[in-house]
Motif scaffolding. Structure first.
Motif, short mmCIF file in Angstrom:
data_model
loop_
_atom_site.label_atom_id
_atom_site.label_comp_id
_atom_site.label_asym_id
_atom_site.label_seq_id
_atom_site.Cartn_x
_atom_site.Cartn_y
_atom_site.Cartn_z
N LEU A 1 -4.96 -7.97 1.56
CA LEU A 1 -4.96 -6.72 2.31
C LEU A 1 -5.88 -6.82 3.52
O LEU A 1 -6.80 -7.63 3.55
CB LEU A 1 -5.41 -5.56 1.42
CG LEU A 1 -4.59 -5.32 0.15
CD1 LEU A 1 -5.26 -4.26 -0.70
CD2 LEU A 1 -3.18 -4.92 0.51
N ILE B 1 -7.22 -0.44 5.65
CA ILE B 1 -7.61 0.46 4.57
C ILE B 1 -8.70 1.42 5.05
O ILE B 1 -8.60 2.63 4.84
CB ILE B 1 -8.09 -0.34 3.34
CG1 ILE B 1 -6.91 -1.10 2.74
CG2 ILE B 1 -8.73 0.58 2.30
CD1 ILE B 1 -7.29 -2.10 1.69
N CYS C 1 -9.76 -7.11 -0.91
CA CYS C 1 -8.86 -7.45 0.20
C CYS C 1 -8.48 -8.93 0.18
O CYS C 1 -7.32 -9.27 0.39
CB CYS C 1 -9.50 -7.06 1.52
SG CYS C 1 -9.59 -5.28 1.76
N GLU D 1 -6.11 -9.56 -2.90
CA GLU D 1 -4.83 -8.83 -2.84
C GLU D 1 -4.08 -9.04 -1.53
O GLU D 1 -2.98 -8.54 -1.35
CB GLU D 1 -5.05 -7.33 -3.06
CG GLU D 1 -5.66 -6.97 -4.41
CD GLU D 1 -4.67 -7.06 -5.56
OE1 GLU D 1 -3.45 -7.15 -5.32
OE2 GLU D 1 -5.14 -7.03 -6.72
N LEU E 1 0.83 -1.20 0.00
CA LEU E 1 0.00 0.00 0.00
C LEU E 1 0.87 1.26 0.00
O LEU E 1 1.86 1.32 0.73
CB LEU E 1 -0.91 0.01 1.23
CG LEU E 1 -1.92 -1.13 1.32
CD1 LEU E 1 -2.71 -1.02 2.61
CD2 LEU E 1 -2.84 -1.12 0.13
#
Length: 60
Positions: A34, A39, A29, A32, A3
């Motif tokens: 994440l 976020i 998410c 990827e 990020l």
């Protein structure tokens, strides 16, 4: 995915991926690798929140 440190670049990147590649923040998410909470917290700190109906982060 790594990020970006800049919050507004992160906002642009996430919204572009949501628009072009993913049908939800959860899907993005998951695919990827994440953390959704990270976020949301980072973009929330800029005054943005996720709106599932538009599948994007917008000014709160």
């Amino acid at each position: 995915m790594i990020l970006p440190a800049d919050g507004f670049i992160l906002l642009s990147l996430i919204n572009t991926k949501l628009r072009d590649e993913y049908s939800s923040l959860d899907e993005l998410c998951g695919e990827e690798g994440l953390e959704k909470e990270e976020i949301c917290a980072r973009l929330g700190g800029l005054g943005y929140r996720y709106y599932p109906e538009s599948n994007s982060f917008k000014s709160a």
